[in-house]
Scaffold this active site. Structure first.
Site, PDB file in Angstrom:
ATOM      1  N   ASP A 188       0.819  -1.175  -0.088  1.00 15.46           N
ATOM      2  CA  ASP A 188       0.126   0.016   0.042  1.00 15.46           C
ATOM      3  C   ASP A 188       0.884   1.284   0.034  1.00 15.46           C
ATOM      4  OD1 ASP A 188      -2.217   1.574   0.113  1.00 15.46           O
ATOM      5  OD2 ASP A 188      -3.151   0.403   1.890  1.00 15.46           O
ATOM      6  N   GLU A 195       3.396   5.280  -3.699  1.00 14.10           N
ATOM      7  CA  GLU A 195       3.727   6.430  -4.675  1.00 14.10           C
ATOM      8  C   GLU A 195       5.144   7.153  -4.091  1.00 14.10           C
ATOM      9  OE1 GLU A 195      -0.588   5.781  -4.026  1.00 14.10           O
ATOM     10  OE2 GLU A 195       0.860   6.612  -2.511  1.00 14.10           O
ATOM     11  N   ASP A 205      -7.884   4.614  -3.517  1.00 13.73           N
ATOM     12  CA  ASP A 205      -8.642   4.828  -2.497  1.00 13.73           C
ATOM     13  C   ASP A 205      -9.876   5.745  -3.108  1.00 13.73           C
ATOM     14  OD1 ASP A 205      -7.156   3.412  -0.898  1.00 13.73           O
ATOM     15  OD2 ASP A 205      -6.454   5.218   0.226  1.00 13.73           O
TER      16      ASP A 205
END
Length: 815
Positions: A422, A425, A500
């Site tokens: 997760d 980035e 998300d």
């Protein structure tokens, strides 16, 4: 790299004879207009031929054009010609030998330069031509701009005449760099795709501006694909922009670089462009067979017992389940491998129990760590973190090894089957919610200046896990889930999910074009949080309005490469059984996914073996049909299924386009339609419009509670008549890397429509445990047979011809 080159000599038509070691347009202009200053774009153009391409010098820059095969041209340009590439290191590319294989070419020069001013030759410039036999590059000797054409001379793409390549000095993180831009003329009728995954709801980027910078729900992949038959791989990890606001201009730019650097890739078909991209950046490995089944997840399971209870519920109700996911906050400190003992007293035993029930398990692990984590403190002391963040520096191989050895590797040893990376980035500050939007641009990385490598983190992060996992010798195939991606990441066995996103129909509508463009960016594996992640609008599974959204999104999820539900729900549940009256429909579609596994596993093999694409926008197969150019809410799932999700509430039907083909069959009714037309298809809540192309050979397995439950169960083979067809079944052990060494088998199936004969070809290859004999039920689809999913009490049993196949060629004539 050292080059052997020869200087090109050309005679220039001037009042006095002149022979030069260059071609000089400015001399001709000055001679034609005595006393006049040369046109600013019409200056001396010098060309030198090399063994692998040419060097081109203009008054403003130097270009290197390298022929990397008959359909790929590598272009690098900078003001002084000293920069070999846009960045000194390019870890997204494979080795030079793999990336750029020199190919034959010819360079043709004009015999002389005309005496008319270059400004008067704007529409008929003097050119030199580099020809690979597949694509041509026309080089203006008046202005120094490039034009790419096919062998028939059809223009594919052309740079501006007037200073197309622009460079502006900038200072980034204390380093002198360039802001660069290249400017092109697109065709009047041309559409653009790819560029990663974006949440603007657009499919065709004609007329748009797209920023390439990593952020939650926004993924930067610098591959642009055109209906004109070419792709441009903008070869940088810096923040970049595609700009087509003015219809006749297309600009590609980067905030930081040492040079303009791109690969021009000629297809003309998009599959060929994707193949070239993967040849340069890496091929996608095969996932374990179970990974193509159903993934159950929510935010979050709070204990090991909850994991066991959910798995047991699926098994007791005989509903297919292949994997369950433990989301975040299982840890004592984020970044350390210790579980909270009160909730997870014995993780290895829990995983063993799940495995006994044939349920695989994935664990969420983050790159950002708590300052209290022992691993963070140790890595920071060793200089293995990104300064000013709580992330490990994924661009540092030593940091990647430490991260594996002290965190992920220890968890892997417990028995986890996959990892969810997760916030890749990445987010840069603990706790969750830290900045993830272009977060590395002002950082110093081990690899170099963060301004040059802003987008590279997800590639390096997944690469560290993949490399160490493979080196562990475990024998398990790698599966990684990640929130971001970059060029080359497909080689790391990583699936990207769309981030998300909100739990609304508007968000749902935007996921489909986002996923289709991601596929056209050369990335084969993609998924979503079915019905959205939730916050700040967490929905309730008991809400009828949300049940409708969940059903529609779930139907779409069945026809995604990876089928996964996840999200934060207001009533803290997300299992199929929690959706009230929608549950029977959801379970039925889960079973349909199970039936599709023989078809899908064969497509997955095509991804690995032939650089195939499962999620296929219509424009990918009907590039010249302009009716497909703006359709971002329909797609092909593999070569045979046309999928048309319903993305509006309350709909009972939807209009859709059937592309040109010999015919299309409604999967649910068997009704046949002609191609090249729009129709209104029935779409009650329990039905996603689904059509199968005439000539398709469709293998459907039996419903199984998990992949491989009945490895040699009979397979229904549906024949959709109206055209010849072929299909290749793929089989192996379902896990392990034996397939890389030839341990697999394929069965070619061929349909002859004129003779109504299906031929099972001779089996090719073998693998340990392979059944010597297989049973098939061949069904000729005619409107009364071979319709629907074959699931449920009212479903028609497959009526067809039973076939026992022993591995030798076997023709089957259907009545």
């Amino acid at each position: 790299m050292l080059f052997q080159f020869k200087t090109i000599y050309a005679a220039i038509a001037l009042p006095t004879a002149l022979v030069s070691a260059s071609i000089s347009a400015s001399m001709a202009l000055a001679a034609a207009t005595p006393g006049a200053a040369p046109h600013p774009a019409a200056q001396a153009i010098h060309i030198m031929e090399q063994t692998d391409g040419i060097l081109l010098t203009t008054p403003t820059d130097k270009l290197r054009l390298t022929v990397c095969g008959p359909n790929v041209i590598h272009v690098v340009a900078s003001p002084n010609g000293q920069a070999a590439d846009a960045t000194p290191k390019q870890p997204w590319m494979l080795s030079q030998a793999d990336t750029c294989t020199p190919a034959k070419f010819t360079l043709t020069l004009p015999k002389a330069m005309p005496s008319t001013p270059a400004s008067e030759r704007l529409w008929n410039p003097v050119v030199a031509t580099l020809d690979t036999g597949t694509v041509r590059v026309r080089i203006s000797l008046d202005f120094g701009n490039l034009e790419f054409t096919d062998e028939q001379g059809h223009r594919l793409l052309e740079e501006f005449e007037d200073a197309p390549r622009r460079y502006h000095p900038v200072t980034r993180n204390g380093q002198a760099l360039l802001s660069v831009m290249d400017q092109f003329y697109p065709a009047v009728r041309e559409a653009f795709y790819g560029l990663g995954q974006h949440q603007n709801g657009m499919f065709n980027y004609r007329g748009a501006v797209v920023e390439l910078g990593q952020a939650n729900t926004d993924v930067a992949i610098p591959l642009l694909v055109s209906t004109n038959g070419y792709g441009i791989f903008w070869n940088t990890a810096a923040v970049s922009y595609f700009d087509n606001r003015f219809p006749s201009e297309m600009r590609l730019s980067s905030n930081a670089a040492q040079a303009i650097d791109y690969y021009f890739v000629y297809g003309p078909e998009m599959d060929s462009i994707v193949h070239s991209y993967r040849a340069m950046t890496g091929h996608a490995p095969l996932y374990p067979e179970w990974a193509y089944g159903f993934w159950q997840s929510k935010d979050r399971y709070n204990s090991q017992q909850e994991l066991l209870n959910v798995a047991q519920e699926y098994r007791s109700q005989h509903v297919p389940l292949d994997a369950i996911v433990q989301d975040w906050f299982w840890w004592v400190h984020q970044g350390d491998p210790e579980f909270r003992a009160e909730a997870y007293p014995n993780v290895p035993a829990t995983l063993s129990t799940l495995h006994d029930e044939h349920v695989h398990a994935m664990l969420s692990v983050w790159a950002v760590m708590s300052p209290e984590a022992k691993n963070f403190q140790a890595m920071q002391a060793l200089g293995l973190t990104i300064p000013g963040t709580t992330d490990y520096d994924a661009t540092n191989p030593a940091a990647g090894d430490y991260y594996w050895k002290h965190l992920v590797g220890k968890l892997f040893a417990q028995g986890w089957d996959a990892f969810w990376l997760d916030s890749s980035e990445p987010e840069v500050q603990y706790a969750h919610g830290g900045e993830s939007n272009i977060s590395l641009e002002d950082r110093k990385l081990f690899l170099g200046n963060g301004a040059l490598y802003t987008n590279v983190f997800p590639l390096m992060h997944t690469g560290n896990i993949y490399r160490n996992w493979r080196a562990s010798g475990s024998g398990k195939r790698v599966f990684l889930l990640t929130r971001s991606g970059f060029a080359g990441q497909q080689r790391n066995a990583a699936t990207t999910w769309s981030g998300d996103v909100f739990s609304t129909f508007t968000a749902f509508q935007r996921q489909i074009p986002a996923g289709l463009n991601f596929a056209l960016s050369g990335m084969p594996y993609w998924t979503t949080d079915i019905a959205g992640y939730g916050p700040p609008l967490a929905r309730d599974t008991r809400d009828p309005a949300y049940q409708e959204l969940y059903t529609r999104w779930f139907e779409f999820g069945v026809f995604c490469p990876i089928f996964r539900t996840h999200g934060h729900r207001a009533n803290d549940t997300n299992e199929l059984f929690s959706y009230g009256p929608a549950a029977p429909v959801l379970i039925r579609y889960d079973k349909l996914r199970s039936r599709l596994l023989p078809y899908l596993y064969a497509q997955a093999w095509q991804v690995t073996h032939d650089d195939g694409t499962i999620l296929r926008p219509l424009v990918m197969d009907w590039r010249t049909d302009r009716a497909t150019w703006n359709i971002g809410d329909q797609y092909m799932f593999g070569p045979d299924f046309l999928v048309s999700p319903v993305t509006q509430p309350g709909m009972q039907s939807r209009w859709l386009y059937l592309p040109p083909a010999a015919g299309w069959y409604d999967f649910w009714t068997g009704q046949r339609y002609s191609g090249a037309q729009h129709i209104e298809a029935a779409a009650p809540l329990d039905r996603i419009p689904l059509f199968v192309k005439a000539g398709s050979i469709l293998p459907l397995g039996t419903v199984q509670e998990y992949a491989g439950q009945q490895a040699n169960a009979p397979v229904e083979v549906r024949i959709y008549p109206g055209a010849d067809g072929h299909f290749t079944l793929y089989e192996d052990q379902g896990d392990g890397y034996g397939y890389e060494h030839g341990a697999y088998a394929t069965i070619p199936l061929t349909w002859n429509d004129a003779t109504r004969t299906l031929t099972f070809g001779a089996r090719q290859g073998s693998y340990p445990g392979m059944a010597a004999q297989r049973e098939f039920q061949v069904v000729f689809v005619d409107g009364s047979h071979g319709v629907g999913d074959g699931i449920g009490a009212g479903a028609e049993a497959a009526v067809g011809q039973a076939v026992t196949y022993t591995g030798t060629a076997l023709p089957v004539r259907l009545p």
